[in-house]
Design a protein around this motif. Structure first.
Motif, mmCIF file in Angstrom:
data_model
loop_
_atom_site.group_PDB
_atom_site.id
_atom_site.type_symbol
_atom_site.label_atom_id
_atom_site.label_comp_id
_atom_site.label_asym_id
_atom_site.label_seq_id
_atom_site.Cartn_x
_atom_site.Cartn_y
_atom_site.Cartn_z
ATOM 1 N N VAL A 119 0.598 -1.364 0.004
ATOM 2 C CA VAL A 119 -0.188 0.308 0.034
ATOM 3 C C VAL A 119 1.131 1.406 -0.135
ATOM 4 O O VAL A 119 0.809 2.108 -0.334
ATOM 5 N N ARG A 120 1.809 1.192 0.671
ATOM 6 C CA ARG A 120 2.730 2.797 0.674
ATOM 7 C C ARG A 120 3.658 2.274 -0.328
ATOM 8 O O ARG A 120 3.867 4.017 -1.063
ATOM 9 N N ILE A 121 3.878 1.057 -0.932
ATOM 10 C CA ILE A 121 4.646 1.418 -2.648
ATOM 11 C C ILE A 121 3.455 1.963 -3.549
ATOM 12 O O ILE A 121 3.988 3.242 -4.865
ATOM 13 N N ILE A 122 2.165 1.719 -3.536
ATOM 14 C CA ILE A 122 1.681 2.092 -4.421
ATOM 15 C C ILE A 122 0.859 3.079 -4.077
ATOM 16 O O ILE A 122 0.902 4.806 -4.948
ATOM 17 N N GLY A 123 1.127 4.193 -2.776
ATOM 18 C CA GLY A 123 0.799 5.276 -2.625
ATOM 19 C C GLY A 123 2.104 6.735 -3.313
ATOM 20 O O GLY A 123 1.776 7.533 -3.952
ATOM 21 N N ILE A 124 3.339 6.137 -2.785
ATOM 22 C CA ILE A 124 4.904 6.559 -3.762
ATOM 23 C C ILE A 124 4.484 6.856 -5.228
ATOM 24 O O ILE A 124 4.851 7.006 -5.974
ATOM 25 N N LEU A 125 3.590 5.459 -5.592
ATOM 26 C CA LEU A 125 3.638 5.396 -7.362
ATOM 27 C C LEU A 125 2.790 6.523 -7.191
ATOM 28 O O LEU A 125 3.075 6.910 -9.112
ATOM 29 N N TYR A 126 1.617 6.816 -6.671
ATOM 30 C CA TYR A 126 1.161 7.918 -7.130
ATOM 31 C C TYR A 126 1.038 9.067 -6.964
ATOM 32 O O TYR A 126 0.684 10.111 -7.690
ATOM 33 N N PHE A 127 2.046 9.608 -5.975
ATOM 34 C CA PHE A 127 3.350 10.731 -6.311
ATOM 35 C C PHE A 127 3.920 10.951 -7.500
ATOM 36 O O PHE A 127 3.833 11.803 -8.327
ATOM 37 N N ALA A 128 4.696 9.542 -7.415
ATOM 38 C CA ALA A 128 5.553 9.357 -9.195
ATOM 39 C C ALA A 128 4.051 9.742 -10.221
ATOM 40 O O ALA A 128 4.899 10.873 -10.890
ATOM 41 N N ILE A 129 3.027 8.846 -10.494
ATOM 42 C CA ILE A 129 2.228 9.817 -11.255
ATOM 43 C C ILE A 129 2.345 11.643 -11.526
ATOM 44 O O ILE A 129 2.414 11.745 -13.145
ATOM 45 N N ALA A 130 2.084 12.478 -10.288
ATOM 46 C CA ALA A 130 2.396 13.600 -10.501
ATOM 47 C C ALA A 130 3.696 13.995 -11.210
ATOM 48 O O ALA A 130 3.599 15.056 -11.912
ATOM 49 N N VAL A 131 4.367 13.536 -10.722
ATOM 50 C CA VAL A 131 5.117 14.153 -10.863
ATOM 51 C C VAL A 131 6.569 13.861 -11.961
ATOM 52 O O VAL A 131 7.013 14.621 -12.708
ATOM 53 N N VAL A 132 7.447 12.276 -12.044
ATOM 54 C CA VAL A 132 8.242 12.151 -12.580
ATOM 55 C C VAL A 132 7.967 12.079 -14.129
ATOM 56 O O VAL A 132 8.312 12.755 -14.791
ATOM 57 N N PRO A 133 6.493 11.695 -14.531
ATOM 58 C CA PRO A 133 6.786 11.931 -16.322
ATOM 59 C C PRO A 133 6.430 13.224 -16.619
ATOM 60 O O PRO A 133 6.921 13.464 -17.416
ATOM 61 N N ALA A 134 6.211 14.370 -16.078
ATOM 62 C CA ALA A 134 6.650 15.201 -16.326
ATOM 63 C C ALA A 134 7.499 16.425 -16.007
ATOM 64 O O ALA A 134 7.836 16.751 -17.285
ATOM 65 N N LEU A 135 8.661 15.392 -15.343
ATOM 66 C CA LEU A 135 9.887 16.356 -14.972
ATOM 67 C C LEU A 135 10.464 15.818 -15.729
ATOM 68 O O LEU A 135 11.475 16.793 -17.016
ATOM 69 N N ILE A 136 10.623 14.818 -16.522
ATOM 70 C CA ILE A 136 11.125 13.366 -17.127
ATOM 71 C C ILE A 136 10.872 14.449 -18.957
ATOM 72 O O ILE A 136 11.602 15.228 -19.747
ATOM 73 N N ALA A 137 9.389 14.198 -19.155
ATOM 74 C CA ALA A 137 9.268 14.405 -20.613
ATOM 75 C C ALA A 137 9.405 16.050 -20.264
ATOM 76 O O ALA A 137 10.227 16.443 -21.420
ATOM 77 N N SER A 138 9.529 17.061 -20.005
ATOM 78 C CA SER A 138 9.686 18.434 -19.018
ATOM 79 C C SER A 138 11.742 18.795 -19.902
ATOM 80 O O SER A 138 11.556 19.555 -20.899
ATOM 81 N N CYS A 139 12.569 17.811 -19.052
ATOM 82 C CA CYS A 139 13.983 17.701 -19.287
ATOM 83 C C CYS A 139 13.841 17.176 -20.735
ATOM 84 O O CYS A 139 14.660 17.907 -21.056
ATOM 85 N N ILE A 140 13.924 16.682 -21.445
ATOM 86 C CA ILE A 140 13.967 15.918 -22.604
ATOM 87 C C ILE A 140 13.653 16.622 -24.119
ATOM 88 O O ILE A 140 14.339 17.193 -24.176
ATOM 89 N N ALA A 141 12.396 16.986 -23.855
ATOM 90 C CA ALA A 141 11.525 18.165 -24.739
ATOM 91 C C ALA A 141 11.362 18.909 -25.060
ATOM 92 O O ALA A 141 11.028 20.267 -24.833
ATOM 93 N N LYS A 142 12.258 19.518 -23.475
ATOM 94 C CA LYS A 142 12.737 21.143 -23.468
ATOM 95 C C LYS A 142 11.338 21.583 -23.363
ATOM 96 O O LYS A 142 11.544 22.909 -23.998
ATOM 97 N N GLU A 143 10.122 21.485 -23.079
ATOM 98 C CA GLU A 143 9.036 22.099 -23.332
ATOM 99 C C GLU A 143 9.240 22.447 -21.859
ATOM 100 O O GLU A 143 9.476 22.086 -20.876
ATOM 101 N N PRO A 144 8.126 24.223 -21.631
ATOM 102 C CA PRO A 144 8.279 24.864 -20.614
ATOM 103 C C PRO A 144 7.063 24.662 -19.739
ATOM 104 O O PRO A 144 5.903 25.193 -18.918
ATOM 105 N N THR A 145 6.246 23.483 -19.770
ATOM 106 C CA THR A 145 4.730 23.017 -19.026
ATOM 107 C C THR A 145 5.011 22.014 -18.257
ATOM 108 O O THR A 145 3.641 21.634 -18.354
ATOM 109 N N LEU A 146 5.565 22.165 -17.553
ATOM 110 C CA LEU A 146 5.939 21.384 -16.109
ATOM 111 C C LEU A 146 5.242 21.610 -15.574
ATOM 112 O O LEU A 146 4.584 20.933 -14.890
ATOM 113 N N LEU A 147 4.738 22.875 -14.874
ATOM 114 C CA LEU A 147 3.964 22.488 -13.549
ATOM 115 C C LEU A 147 2.119 22.582 -14.630
ATOM 116 O O LEU A 147 1.099 21.963 -13.701
ATOM 117 N N THR A 148 1.843 22.877 -15.995
ATOM 118 C CA THR A 148 0.756 22.247 -15.995
ATOM 119 C C THR A 148 0.405 21.043 -16.129
ATOM 120 O O THR A 148 -0.066 20.255 -15.956
#
Length: 159
Positions: free
Chosen positions: A94-123
């Motif tokens: 349950v704790r791992i799943i909770g951490i994964l939900y935090f990761a869904i909010a931050v990790v994809p946006a962070l990686i996509a913004s860094c690699i694609a250099k899009e300024p839409t991280l906050l969005t």
């Protein structure tokens, strides 16, 4: 005493049956998530102007969500097999799943913004703000399960 033993067996049996249903449901959700993710990626790849960062964002999001759903399915199937939800393994999941939900909010946006250099991280993060709240709820449920596990262990030791 006989009534208490019969009541406990009945509760364990109901827990097992319910857990099988929920485990199968989460397994189906994981399969649906995979199918939906593949369909979305295929649609994005077939458009004339696709953005690499958006595609990467969806790949990572669907992958993390799929892992979380599979872990939930495994946890409920384990509860169905053993009949006891208050175990350290389940608290950890349950704790791992909770951490994964935090990761869904931050990790994809962070990686996509860094690699694609899009300024839409906050969005991206604001569009998944619900995942942060879901992660918090799951971490609190993990704490409740941890407390239940401690009570279960104390009860087992006194008998």
């Amino acid at each position: 005493m006989v009534q208490t033993t019969t009541g406990k067996k009945s509760i364990i049996q109901k827990t097992r049956i319910g857990s099988v249903g929920i485990g199968v449901f989460y397994g189906l959700l994981a399969a649906f998530n995979l199918k939906r993710g593949i369909a979305l990626l295929s649609d994005l790849m077939n458009t004339e102007e696709y953005v690499f960062g958006s595609i990467l964002y969806y790949i990572i999001t669907y992958a993390i969500l799929g892992i979380a759903l599979l872990l939930a399915a495994l946890m409920f199937l384990r509860v169905a097999k053993e009949g006891m939800p208050f175990q350290k393994k389940n608290v950890r999941l349950v704790r791992i799943i909770g951490i994964l939900y935090f990761a869904i909010a931050v990790v994809p946006a962070l990686i996509a913004s860094c690699i694609a250099k899009e300024p839409t991280l906050l969005t991206y993060i604001l569009s998944n703000l619900h995942s942060i709240f879901e992660g918090l709820v799951l971490l609190m449920i993990g704490q409740i399960l941890h407390y239940g596990t401690m009570l279960q262990q104390a009860s087992d030791e006194t008998l």
